[in-house]
Design a protein around this motif. Structure first.
Motif: not given
Length: 520
Positions: A282-284, A287, A331, A333-334, A429-430, A433-434, A436
């Motif tokens: 996952h992006e979170q 990063r 950047d 991801y997704g 994933e969405l 990301r939104n 945290p």
């Protein structure tokens, strides 16, 4: 790298450690460091192995097996606590041409017994607290069998089996995956020149094929590798400070667990690369990790932040299938899993086994020399996983016009509703990301009511769940995704399989209509 080792036509997964020891004898060698020492029959506590020491020990273990009648092509089950003993038995048994059958330390005894019977093992190496001596009518080794006898090494050919591993069991009883001398080594050979530092910390389960793969890769390159078998995030941070690895390798849960801590950058100063294999991350979490450590850019300058190498793969592949490298400034991801490795042919198929064009979700299939030879003792299931010469990975994915692939879900986890198909992993994933304030989340369909249930792990246990669900559903609706019907909390270790994957089949059964499990 050992001079001339790659030119040896005999070289493969079944003899890499033995040939590497012979090629570097008397010279600087890779060392395998242990976080928990290996205890010999004489009571000696071994904290590290050189290749020569490992070669000598596994000669004695192989001779002990041979003395007891273990021969080429005999499957021998290995079911132990997490330790270097998996590696020792892999090397010893393959020296004889026998086939190690690895079982994850966390398997319950009944599942382990059924798996061992299914593969037709002729003997078992285990601990009484893990598998009782009378659980199976087979020769039982509680300790490693040593003998001073000489060993006659088996000469492997390309298709000789060298390992039977098992899948993670997220869809039910684990399947027995066969790896052969040539295919299991193929990806390692192709990536032999990759430069990822000189010190590797492996946090992979030692019973998993990927752990053996990482060790083969490290030995081939002449690197030092530490086996981290104690995997709590706090213990790992201590290992970072003591061993100072440039590369840390693990499954996704390792990195999720690290991100639960309040991370001090000073503890990560040596790290340039994170490498994950298995599911996409996952992006979170990515990063948070790439903000730590440092790396050298293409011009040779030192830069702040590390690189996260997201290798997408499955148990049926001796090497990863796709690679996506994330930097502190990237950047993409997704759920982008990148492009397949150069030796892999990837395709997306519909339900009629027809290839699909860009931006259409379908079943992911691959052709590669690294693909398993099949499921041991189950040729029917093996054939059902093959379509037009491609091996189906069990994933839903799509590709874009530039040949990058995007993973949206496991085929067993996609949710069919009267309002359309919901891809759970894409939705999670969405959400992450939104929001945290969430450490992790899982979306499933309750088996009894058909509700979409969102199970979340909160950074703040006092968070308002009702308000959180409202905000999450507003985000999902804005993205043209279906909203969740119910939200509850789950612990970080709940519904986790033996390799750390989320067991969504268990969640579907457990999350009853009254919300009795977890906090509604």
């Amino acid at each position: 790298m050992s001079s001339g080792l790659l030119d040896d036509p005999r070289l493969g997964a079944g003899n890499l450690f033995r040939l590497a020891a012979a090629a570097t004898r008397g010279a600087a060698q890779s060392r395998i460091e242990l976080d928990v020492p290996y205890l010999t029959l004489g009571g000696e506590r071994v904290h590290r192995f050189t290749l020569n020491a490992l070669d000598e020990l596994t000669d004695r273990v192989a001779a002990g097996f041979h003395h007891d009648g273990i021969r080429a092509k005999d499957p021998v089950a290995v079911f132990l606590g997490e330790s270097v003993r998996y590696l020792i038995h892999y090397i010893a048994l393959t020296k004889l041409g026998a086939i190690p059958v690895f079982l994850n330390s966390s398997l319950d005894p009944e599942t382990a017994r059924a798996f061992i019977q299914r593969v037709g093992a002729v003997a078992v190496v285990s601990d009484p607290e893990r598998l009782a001596k009378d659980a199976l009518d087979l020769p039982y080794y509680e300790a490693d069998p040593y003998s001073p006898d000489q060993v006659t090494y088996f000469r492997h050919t390309e298709n000789d089996p060298v390992l039977i591993a098992h899948t993670s069991g997220t869809t039910g009883v684990p399947k027995a995956v066969q790896f052969n001398h040539y295919g299991f080594f193929f990806g390692i050979r192709q990536q032999a020149d990759a430069d990822l530092g000189e010190r590797i910390l492996s946090v992979l389960p030692q019973s998993h094929a990927s752990a053996i793969s990482v060790l083969m890769s490290g030995v081939l390159r002449g690197l030092d590798v530490m086996l981290a078998t104690e995997r709590s995030p706090k213990r790992l941070v201590e290992r970072f400070a003591a061993f100072r690895p440039q590369l840390v390798v693990g499954f996704p849960k390792v990195f999720v667990d690290l991100c639960r801590l309040d991370l001090d950058p000073a503890d990560f100063a040596s790290i340039s690369y994170w490498m994950c294999t298995g599911d996409a991350n996952h992006e979170q979490h990515i990063r948070k990790l790439v903000a730590l450590g440092n790396h050298t850019d293409r011009s040779g300058r030192q830069q702040p932040g590390s690189l996260f190498i997201d290798n997408f793969g499955s148990s049926e592949f001796g090497f990863a299938m796709f690679r996506q490298v994330h930097t502190p400034t990237s950047d993409r991801y997704g759920r982008c899993i990148g492009r397949p490795f150069a030796w892999i042919d990837a395709q997306v198929f519909d339900d009629q086994d027809e290839p699909l064009g860009p931006f259409t979700v379908g079943r992911l299939g691959l052709k590669s020399p690294t693909v398993t030879a099949g499921y041991w003792n189950n040729s029917l299931l093996s054939e059902k996983n093959r379509v037009r010469g491609y091996w189906l990975t069990g994933d839903f994915a799509f590709r874009d016009e530039d040949g990058r692939f995007y993973h949206v879900d496991r085929t067993t986890d996609a949710i069919t509703t009267s309002r359309g198909t919901v891809y759970s992993t894409q939705t999670e994933e969405l959400i992450l990301r939104n929001f945290p304030g969430l450490q992790d989340c899982s979306l499933v369909k309750s088996e009894d009511t058909g509700e979409l249930v969102l199970a979340v792990e909160l950074a703040d246990p006092a968070a308002d769940l009702d308000g959180l669900l409202t905000r999450i559903n507003e985000t999902l609706t804005a993205a043209a995704l279906l909203p969740a019907d119910r939200i509850l909390t789950k612990g970080s270790e709940e519904f986790t399989g033996v390799t750390g994957k989320a067991l969504k089949r268990a969640m579907r059964r457990t999350y009853a209509a009254d919300g009795a499990h977890g906090q509604p």
